[in-house]
Design an enzyme around this catalytic site. Sequence first.
Site, PDB file in Angstrom:
ATOM      1  N   SER A  98      77.629 -28.784 -68.613  1.00 22.59           N
ATOM      2  CA  SER A  98      76.496 -27.896 -68.831  1.00 22.59           C
ATOM      3  C   SER A  98      77.074 -26.948 -69.949  1.00 22.59           C
ATOM      4  CB  SER A  98      76.444 -26.870 -67.585  1.00 22.59           C
ATOM      5  OG  SER A  98      77.590 -26.164 -67.261  1.00 22.59           O
ATOM      6  N   LYS A 108      79.992 -20.060 -67.988  1.00 23.76           N
ATOM      7  CA  LYS A 108      78.770 -19.843 -68.537  1.00 23.76           C
ATOM      8  C   LYS A 108      78.821 -18.923 -69.641  1.00 23.76           C
ATOM      9  CE  LYS A 108      76.616 -22.597 -65.552  1.00 23.76           C
ATOM     10  NZ  LYS A 108      76.374 -23.892 -65.929  1.00 23.76           N
TER      11      LYS A 108
END
Length: 155
Positions: free
Chosen positions: A39, A76
């Site tokens: 990701s 993230k």
Amino acid sequence: MTINWKKVWLIILIVILSFAALILLFFQTFGFYRVSGTSMEPSLKNGGTVTLLKWDHSPKPGEIIVFSHGSYHFIKRVVAIEGDTVEGKNNTVYVNKKPLKEEYLKTKPSFQDFGPVKVPENAVFVLSDNRTNSLDSRDMGPIVKDKIRGVLIAY
């Protein structure tokens, strides 16, 4: 010359306790995580190890954080902070109606439109660098700062 064994053992004890205190302080300050998944590619590779500063729970836009959500830890990138309004349309992220400059991305990702979302007080909005197939604030909502484990300092 006689050896004062009490002093020798006292010095050894002080050295051992000092070393233990330094190790404890080190692991209270820094954290190490293994990247699992794609990701955050191309910035972070699957299987790589990252180092974070645990004491920093007020990240700035562009910084990468580790946070907990449920029983999982996620890595993230922060794109907006409290008070900002973030929106994604036509494969562009806008923060406060200005297009976000994402020099860290090698190619422009494609994603579904989202928002606008006003980031509440004491929270941040995070996105994956690889937005095609990933969980981030588009799905989880803004991340409360209490859930932040730290900001990456080496990756």
